[in-house]
Design a protein around this motif. Structure first.
Motif, PDB file in Angstrom:
ATOM      1  N   ALA A 130     -14.079  -6.848  -7.256  1.00  0.00           N
ATOM      2  CA  ALA A 130     -13.624  -6.924  -5.118  1.00  0.00           C
ATOM      3  C   ALA A 130     -14.126  -6.198  -4.529  1.00  0.00           C
ATOM      4  O   ALA A 130     -13.309  -5.148  -4.507  1.00  0.00           O
ATOM      5  CB  ALA A 130     -12.580  -8.246  -5.408  1.00  0.00           C
ATOM      6  N   ARG A 131     -14.520  -6.268  -3.359  1.00  0.00           N
ATOM      7  CA  ARG A 131     -14.203  -4.839  -2.359  1.00  0.00           C
ATOM      8  C   ARG A 131     -12.975  -4.595  -1.576  1.00  0.00           C
ATOM      9  O   ARG A 131     -12.619  -5.859  -1.092  1.00  0.00           O
ATOM     10  CB  ARG A 131     -15.445  -5.606  -1.183  1.00  0.00           C
ATOM     11  CG  ARG A 131     -17.426  -5.202  -1.905  1.00  0.00           C
ATOM     12  CD  ARG A 131     -17.565  -3.893  -1.959  1.00  0.00           C
ATOM     13  NE  ARG A 131     -18.858  -3.578  -2.667  1.00  0.00           N
ATOM     14  CZ  ARG A 131     -19.063  -2.692  -3.679  1.00  0.00           C
ATOM     15  NH1 ARG A 131     -18.007  -2.012  -4.005  1.00  0.00           N
ATOM     16  NH2 ARG A 131     -19.615  -2.554  -4.236  1.00  0.00           N
ATOM     17  N   PRO A 132     -12.146  -3.511  -1.066  1.00  0.00           N
ATOM     18  CA  PRO A 132     -10.871  -4.405  -0.264  1.00  0.00           C
ATOM     19  C   PRO A 132     -10.909  -4.618   1.089  1.00  0.00           C
ATOM     20  O   PRO A 132     -10.038  -5.192   0.660  1.00  0.00           O
ATOM     21  CB  PRO A 132     -10.742  -2.611  -0.450  1.00  0.00           C
ATOM     22  CG  PRO A 132     -12.123  -1.697  -0.906  1.00  0.00           C
ATOM     23  CD  PRO A 132     -12.741  -2.307  -1.335  1.00  0.00           C
ATOM     24  N   GLU A 133     -12.501  -5.096   0.727  1.00  0.00           N
ATOM     25  CA  GLU A 133     -12.103  -5.913   2.678  1.00  0.00           C
ATOM     26  C   GLU A 133     -12.314  -7.236   2.598  1.00  0.00           C
ATOM     27  O   GLU A 133     -12.323  -8.205   3.595  1.00  0.00           O
ATOM     28  CB  GLU A 133     -13.697  -5.069   3.525  1.00  0.00           C
ATOM     29  CG  GLU A 133     -14.879  -6.003   2.973  1.00  0.00           C
ATOM     30  CD  GLU A 133     -15.491  -4.370   2.164  1.00  0.00           C
ATOM     31  OE1 GLU A 133     -14.697  -3.441   1.863  1.00  0.00           O
ATOM     32  OE2 GLU A 133     -16.554  -4.599   2.073  1.00  0.00           O
ATOM     33  N   VAL A 134     -12.546  -7.614   1.029  1.00  0.00           N
ATOM     34  CA  VAL A 134     -12.683  -9.001   1.689  1.00  0.00           C
ATOM     35  C   VAL A 134     -10.960 -10.011   0.827  1.00  0.00           C
ATOM     36  O   VAL A 134     -11.273 -10.868   0.595  1.00  0.00           O
ATOM     37  CB  VAL A 134     -13.899  -9.924   0.086  1.00  0.00           C
ATOM     38  CG1 VAL A 134     -14.893  -8.713   0.198  1.00  0.00           C
ATOM     39  CG2 VAL A 134     -12.959  -9.286  -1.730  1.00  0.00           C
ATOM     40  N   LEU A 135     -10.405  -8.634   0.798  1.00  0.00           N
ATOM     41  CA  LEU A 135      -9.092  -9.431  -0.035  1.00  0.00           C
ATOM     42  C   LEU A 135      -8.489  -9.391   1.475  1.00  0.00           C
ATOM     43  O   LEU A 135      -8.105  -8.531   1.903  1.00  0.00           O
ATOM     44  CB  LEU A 135      -8.333  -8.614  -0.557  1.00  0.00           C
ATOM     45  CG  LEU A 135      -9.057  -8.259  -2.255  1.00  0.00           C
ATOM     46  CD1 LEU A 135      -9.078  -7.158  -2.950  1.00  0.00           C
ATOM     47  CD2 LEU A 135      -8.174  -9.118  -3.375  1.00  0.00           C
ATOM     48  N   ALA A 136      -6.735 -10.197   2.116  1.00  0.00           N
ATOM     49  CA  ALA A 136      -5.957 -10.221   2.831  1.00  0.00           C
ATOM     50  C   ALA A 136      -4.607 -10.199   1.990  1.00  0.00           C
ATOM     51  O   ALA A 136      -4.312 -10.989   1.690  1.00  0.00           O
ATOM     52  CB  ALA A 136      -6.494 -11.480   3.245  1.00  0.00           C
ATOM     53  N   LEU A 137      -3.583  -9.753   3.032  1.00  0.00           N
ATOM     54  CA  LEU A 137      -2.469  -9.655   3.067  1.00  0.00           C
ATOM     55  C   LEU A 137      -1.818 -10.460   2.906  1.00  0.00           C
ATOM     56  O   LEU A 137      -2.097 -11.037   3.992  1.00  0.00           O
ATOM     57  CB  LEU A 137      -1.669  -8.294   3.172  1.00  0.00           C
ATOM     58  CG  LEU A 137      -0.593  -7.956   3.332  1.00  0.00           C
ATOM     59  CD1 LEU A 137      -0.418  -7.072   1.733  1.00  0.00           C
ATOM     60  CD2 LEU A 137      -0.107  -6.477   3.831  1.00  0.00           C
ATOM     61  N   GLY A 138      -1.580 -11.477   2.234  1.00  0.00           N
ATOM     62  CA  GLY A 138      -0.978 -12.637   2.619  1.00  0.00           C
ATOM     63  C   GLY A 138      -1.621 -14.017   2.186  1.00  0.00           C
ATOM     64  O   GLY A 138      -2.431 -13.691   2.338  1.00  0.00           O
ATOM     65  N   ARG A 139      -1.005 -15.432   2.888  1.00  0.00           N
ATOM     66  CA  ARG A 139      -2.025 -16.476   2.102  1.00  0.00           C
ATOM     67  C   ARG A 139      -3.307 -16.525   3.362  1.00  0.00           C
ATOM     68  O   ARG A 139      -2.658 -15.896   4.803  1.00  0.00           O
ATOM     69  CB  ARG A 139      -1.499 -17.403   2.358  1.00  0.00           C
ATOM     70  CG  ARG A 139      -0.734 -17.290   0.520  1.00  0.00           C
ATOM     71  CD  ARG A 139      -0.025 -19.085   0.275  1.00  0.00           C
ATOM     72  NE  ARG A 139       0.898 -18.342  -1.045  1.00  0.00           N
ATOM     73  CZ  ARG A 139       0.730 -19.397  -2.017  1.00  0.00           C
ATOM     74  NH1 ARG A 139      -0.179 -20.787  -1.758  1.00  0.00           N
ATOM     75  NH2 ARG A 139       2.144 -18.972  -3.093  1.00  0.00           N
TER      76      ARG A 139
END
Ligand code: ADP
Ligand code: MG
Length: 350
Positions: free
Chosen positions: A277-286
């Motif tokens: 996964a690229r870092p930008e597709v992940l979110a901190l929190g839900r």
């Protein structure tokens, strides 16, 4: 201006096979980058196209003409190198006119063409200077003008920006692209800088160990990397070790976290795969729509100006994510517990 075909190109130096079955078909006017780490064979490919190096196998055609056995000076190719390869004892104008003089063109024709070229690179008044009186960026522009003055069918650029400062590198790459578009000249641009390749190319060839691992538009290379090497060399990538729980449903486990991809995975039950996964597709929190949630501990927070790169440790693996830096949005504290969410469709199995 011409198309360029490279077929089954091979090069060995002794027992060292440095270019392996390299195939590439470039359309007229296309801008192609060869991207890869140092030593992967980029320069060797370029030198074979230019005729400075003889292939061990395969063929090169320019505008439909087989040039594989043609000497370099009959190929009508313009080339720019990394190091400033201007003739130090010639003026800018003499440098730009050099190839035309060798080709026996008339003085008047050379004069007109040199003036045109100096206009094109935005240095109309510097014809009488010597290379040492120019900045690095100006020298490379002159090198470009010199390569273009002979009206080559193909332009080859071998890391032309790598000796320049970061800011000039960015502005000059845009200028090169703009000139290339204006002239419509078929171009191969060699670089080890992924951002450079992605930002200016019609298509990118990612090379690894003499092999073209993937050829595609920048968007495609970044979003649909075909191999782990491509995914990791182009951009930043989280590569998590996962176990296949149910291949038909695309169900995986990352430690104790269940990931349901929704599409079948071509691997056996309990096989180990890489979930990327690229870092930008992940979110901190839900976040709404993000159906996969990892829980862990904030391990690192890096302030990168417009973004924060946060690293979360999840059962011995690290997940990096990017979040925009906004005032009033304080960075998470190192050591605190946190969740990271992602939409499963943004995950890749490699
Ligand atoms: P890149 O431009 O991607 O950094 P090169 O094409 O310069 O890579 O080199 C690819 C490989 O071929 C390297 O291992 C390099 O050492 C080797 N190589 C290149 N030129 C020669 C040569 N003239 N003789 C022997 N080995 C060479
Ligand atoms: Mg090189």
């Amino acid at each position: 201006m011409a198309s360029l075909e490279i077929e089954h190109l091979e090069k060995s130096f002794g027992a060292n096979r440095v270019v392996k079955d390299f195939n590439l078909s470039i359309a007229e006017g296309e801008f192609i980058s060869l991207l890869g780490p140092s030593g992967c064979g980029k320069t060797t490919v370029l030198r074979m196209v230019a005729g400075f190096e003889h292939p061990s196998g395969g063929a090169i055609r320019i505008g439909g003409q087989d040039v594989t056995a043609l000497p370099s000076n009959q190929r009508n190719i313009g080339m720019v190198f990394q190091a400033y390869a201007l003739f130090p004892n010639l003026t800018v104008a003499q440098n730009v006119g050099f190839g035309m003089r060798v080709a026996g063109r008339s003085r008047a024709e050379i004069k007109t063409r040199v003036a045109e070229m100096l206009d094109l690179i935005g240095l109309p008044d510097l014809g009488n200077r010597y290379p040492f009186q120019l900045s690095g960026g100006q020298q490379q522009r002159v090198a470009l003008a010199r390569a273009l003055a002979i009206q080559p069918r193909v332009l080859l650029l071998d890391e032309p920006l790598s000796a320049l400062d970061a800011k000039i590198r960015v502005s000059l790459r845009e200028e090169i692209r703009e000139i290339q578009r204006r002239l419509g000249i078929t171009t191969i641009f060699v670089t080890h800088d992924q951002e450079e390749a992605l930002s200016i190319s019609d298509r990118v060839v990612v090379m690894n160990g003499g092999v073209a691992e993937q050829i595609g538009a920048p968007f495609e290379i970044y979003n649909q990397p075909k191999t782990r090497f491509v995914a990791q060399f182009v951009g930043t990538l989280n590569a998590l070790t996962a176990q296949v729980a149910d291949p038909a449903r695309g169900a995986l486990r990352v430690g104790s976290t269940e990931v349901i991809l929704g599409a079948p995975v071509s691997a056996d039950t309990n096989a180990e795969v890489t979930l990327a996964a690229r870092p930008e597709v992940l979110a901190l929190g839900r976040r709404e729509g993000n159906d996969t949630i990892f829980s862990g501990k904030i391990a690192e927070v890096h302030f990168l100006g417009s973004i924060l790169r946060v690293k979360l440790e999840v059962e011995g693996q690290t997940i990096a994510l990017d979040t925009f830096n906004r005032p009033g949005n304080p960075p998470p504290e190192v050591g605190s517990l946190a969740e990271v969410s992602v939409a499963s469709r943004d995950l890749l199995v490699l």
